[in-house]
Design an enzyme around this catalytic site. Structure first.
Site, PDB file in Angstrom:
ATOM      1  N   SER A   1      -1.186  37.347  14.911  1.00 51.05           N
ATOM      2  CA  SER A   1      -2.643  37.270  15.093  1.00 51.05           C
ATOM      3  C   SER A   1      -3.082  37.001  16.533  1.00 51.05           C
ATOM      4  CB  SER A   1      -3.223  36.182  14.180  1.00 51.05           C
ATOM      5  OG  SER A   1      -2.460  35.007  14.278  1.00 51.05           O
ATOM      6  N   ARG A   2      -2.210  36.388  17.331  1.00 47.54           N
ATOM      7  CA  ARG A   2      -2.612  35.994  18.696  1.00 47.54           C
ATOM      8  C   ARG A   2      -1.448  36.214  19.656  1.00 47.54           C
ATOM      9  NH1 ARG A   2      -3.032  30.909  19.552  1.00 47.54           N
ATOM     10  NH2 ARG A   2      -2.180  30.188  17.576  1.00 47.54           N
TER      11      ARG A   2
ATOM     12  N   GLY B   1       3.787  36.515  12.380  1.00 48.52           N
ATOM     13  CA  GLY B   1       3.053  35.818  13.449  1.00 48.52           C
ATOM     14  C   GLY B   1       2.470  36.807  14.441  1.00 48.52           C
TER      15      GLY B   1
ATOM     16  N   ILE C   1       4.825  32.781  29.443  1.00 44.33           N
ATOM     17  CA  ILE C   1       3.993  33.954  29.167  1.00 44.33           C
ATOM     18  C   ILE C   1       2.540  33.508  28.981  1.00 44.33           C
ATOM     19  CG2 ILE C   1       3.714  35.982  27.671  1.00 44.33           C
ATOM     20  CD1 ILE C   1       6.516  35.836  29.005  1.00 44.33           C
TER      21      ILE C   1
ATOM     22  N   LYS D   1      14.677  26.641  18.863  1.00 46.44           N
ATOM     23  CA  LYS D   1      14.829  27.934  19.537  1.00 46.44           C
ATOM     24  C   LYS D   1      16.296  28.230  19.841  1.00 46.44           C
ATOM     25  CE  LYS D   1      10.586  29.514  19.931  1.00 46.44           C
ATOM     26  NZ  LYS D   1      10.171  30.629  19.039  1.00 46.44           N
TER      27      LYS D   1
ATOM     28  N   TYR E   1      11.448  21.592  19.749  1.00 51.43           N
ATOM     29  CA  TYR E   1      11.197  23.023  19.990  1.00 51.43           C
ATOM     30  C   TYR E   1      12.451  23.689  20.547  1.00 51.43           C
ATOM     31  CZ  TYR E   1       8.917  27.150  22.120  1.00 51.43           C
ATOM     32  OH  TYR E   1       8.549  28.432  22.486  1.00 51.43           O
TER      33      TYR E   1
END
Ligand code: NDP
Length: 237
Positions: A11-12, A9, A178, A150, A146
């Site tokens: 790419s961004r 993960g 973030i 996590k 989520y």
């Protein structure tokens, strides 16, 4: 000697900052992406890192990607599992496929990447880092699936740290709020409410999470395993 790093993960957002950070410090870096082909190719050109399309939820794709990366690198110093998507949904409105998708992207993806790379990490006495969240530590209202996924990553970190010791260190980062596309989905009112909970009075930057990952993967962290490093401006202490 350059080290070899695999980021799931990248790419961004936070993952892209990690690709930039590891590449800048001279590490040979491979990263995966799902939808952001354009961003991934641009980042690969900018940094020299290698981009691989790979859905973290798909066992065959993860196996194939790890095999391709390892047959090119012949070795691996660190794995960072960062891929993730948020789901803003109260429990009663969450469908079973949505619930399973959250567990799959965050938790199963980490399991698959760890399983496929552990032999290589063991050979190099390397490190694995999983990206959890402050919501995995405290629970986020309207982000139940989520938060559960996590929190599961924190359990995975602690168990695997014991199991993979003494050759492989396993740690986890729990970012707070973030500045990425994930955060920009909140309205400005919601962002102000979140900001009010942060003693350092600002959101974090992706590079600040990348710095934590670089530290945990470095020899400076050689006596640290099984830990959750919060990068949250004091949001949860
Ligand atoms: P972004 O939405 O900016 O980026 C998510 C990254 O994950 C992208 O590179 C995306 O690739 C990749 N990804 C998503 N699903 C998959 C998949 N199935 N397979 C492979 N790659 C996938 O998120 P952030 O940078 O903000 O978040 C990164 C991590 O940090 C996540 O795990 C997130 O939960 C966690 N986090 C973020 C916080 C924040 O405030 N931003 C706070 C706490 C934790 P692509 O675009 O190619 O699909």
């Amino acid at each position: 000697m350059p080290r070899h790093i695999l980021i799931a993960g990248g790419s961004r957002g936070i993952g892209a900052a990690m690709v930039r950070r590891f590449s800048r410090q001279g590490d040979l870096t491979a990263f995966t992406y799902l939808k952001s082909e354009q961003e991934a190719q641009t980042l690969a050109r900018e940094t020299g890192a290698l981009a691989y399309p790979c859905d973290s939820r798909d066992e065959a794709q993860v196996k194939d990607t790890c095999r391709r990366v390892l047959s090119l690198f012949h070795t691996l110093d660190a794995l960072v599992v960062n891929a993730g998507t948020a789901l803003y949904r109260v429990l009663e409105d969450t469908s079973l496929p949505e619930w399973e998708d959250q567990l799959s992207i965050h938790l199963t993806g980490a399991f698959l990447f760890a399983r496929e790379t552990l032999p290589a990490l063991r050979e190099k006495q390397g490190a694995a880092v999983f990206v959890s969240s402050v919501w995995g530590q405290t629970g986020g209202s309207a982000e139940t699936a989520y938060s559960a996924a996590k929190a599961g990553l924190i359990g995975l970190t602690r168990a695997l740290a014991k199991e993979a010791a003494p050759l492989v260190r396993v740690n986890c980062i729990a970012p707070g709020m973030i500045h990425t596309d994930m955060l920009s989905r909140f309205s400005s009112d919601e962002q102000e409410d979140l900001l009010a909970q942060i003693p350092l009075e600002r959101f974090g930057e992706p590079a600040e999470v990348a710095a934590a990952a670089a530290f945990l993967c470095s020899p400076d962290a050689r006596y640290i395993t099984g830990q959750v490093l919060a990068v949250n401006g004091g949001q949860y202490i």
